[in-house]
Motif scaffolding. Structure first.
Motif, mmCIF file in Angstrom:
data_model
loop_
_atom_site.group_PDB
_atom_site.id
_atom_site.type_symbol
_atom_site.label_atom_id
_atom_site.label_comp_id
_atom_site.label_asym_id
_atom_site.label_seq_id
_atom_site.Cartn_x
_atom_site.Cartn_y
_atom_site.Cartn_z
ATOM 1 N N GLY A 1 0.691 -0.979 0.034
ATOM 2 C CA GLY A 1 0.119 -0.165 -0.092
ATOM 3 C C GLY A 1 0.858 1.324 0.034
ATOM 4 N N SER A 2 2.063 1.071 0.184
ATOM 5 C CA SER A 2 3.038 2.131 0.263
ATOM 6 C C SER A 2 3.337 2.934 -0.913
ATOM 7 C CB SER A 2 4.278 1.773 0.833
ATOM 8 O OG SER A 2 4.344 1.461 2.051
ATOM 9 N N SER B 1 1.090 3.368 -3.509
ATOM 10 C CA SER B 1 0.045 4.159 -3.934
ATOM 11 C C SER B 1 -0.104 5.441 -3.121
ATOM 12 C CB SER B 1 -1.194 3.400 -3.648
ATOM 13 O OG SER B 1 -1.619 2.795 -2.451
ATOM 14 N N SER C 1 -5.023 3.984 -0.458
ATOM 15 C CA SER C 1 -4.430 2.800 -0.442
ATOM 16 C C SER C 1 -5.399 1.605 -0.835
ATOM 17 C CB SER C 1 -3.819 2.683 0.846
ATOM 18 O OG SER C 1 -4.840 2.443 1.723
ATOM 19 N N ALA D 1 -4.535 1.415 6.758
ATOM 20 C CA ALA D 1 -3.895 2.814 6.140
ATOM 21 C C ALA D 1 -3.034 3.562 6.884
ATOM 22 C CB ALA D 1 -5.269 3.114 5.459
#
Length: 104
Positions: free
Chosen positions: A35-36, A38, A58, A65
């Motif tokens: 997720g980093s 995004s 994310s 998140a």
């Protein structure tokens, strides 16, 4: 002349791709959570975002998140003046050779 020299050194047209590649490599090695990428991409393209948007950006639920956002803030990849302020892309020394390879 100076503008041309800086553009050739910084290569702003491919910076986003280098940031994404760095993030994906860090995720694969376990240094950054999924997720980093995004969040970094969004900060790069939009300049800043409110912390509360991390879940939407994310695609993760709020708790996960916040974990991703917190990790990026601790690493200096995202920065903010105060806890309530929006976050922006950071440029810690550890990433400069990856994000700007022709600068060093």
């Amino acid at each position: 002349d100076q503008v041309e020299i800086m553009c050739s050194s910084l290569e702003p047209g491919t910076l986003l791709k280098r940031i994404e590649l760095y993030a994906e490599n860090q995720i694969k090695s376990g240094e950054l959570p999924k997720g980093s990428t995004s969040l970094l991409r969004y900060a790069m393209l939009n300049g800043k975002f409110e912390r509360g948007m991390a879940s939407e950006i994310s695609g993760y639920k709020d708790r996960q998140a916040r974990t991703v956002l917190s990790t990026l803030l601790k690493r200096g990849l995202l920065v903010s003046s105060h806890k309530q302020d929006p976050v922006t892309l950071g440029f810690p020394s550890e990433v400069l050779d990856h994000w700007f390879p022709k600068l060093y």
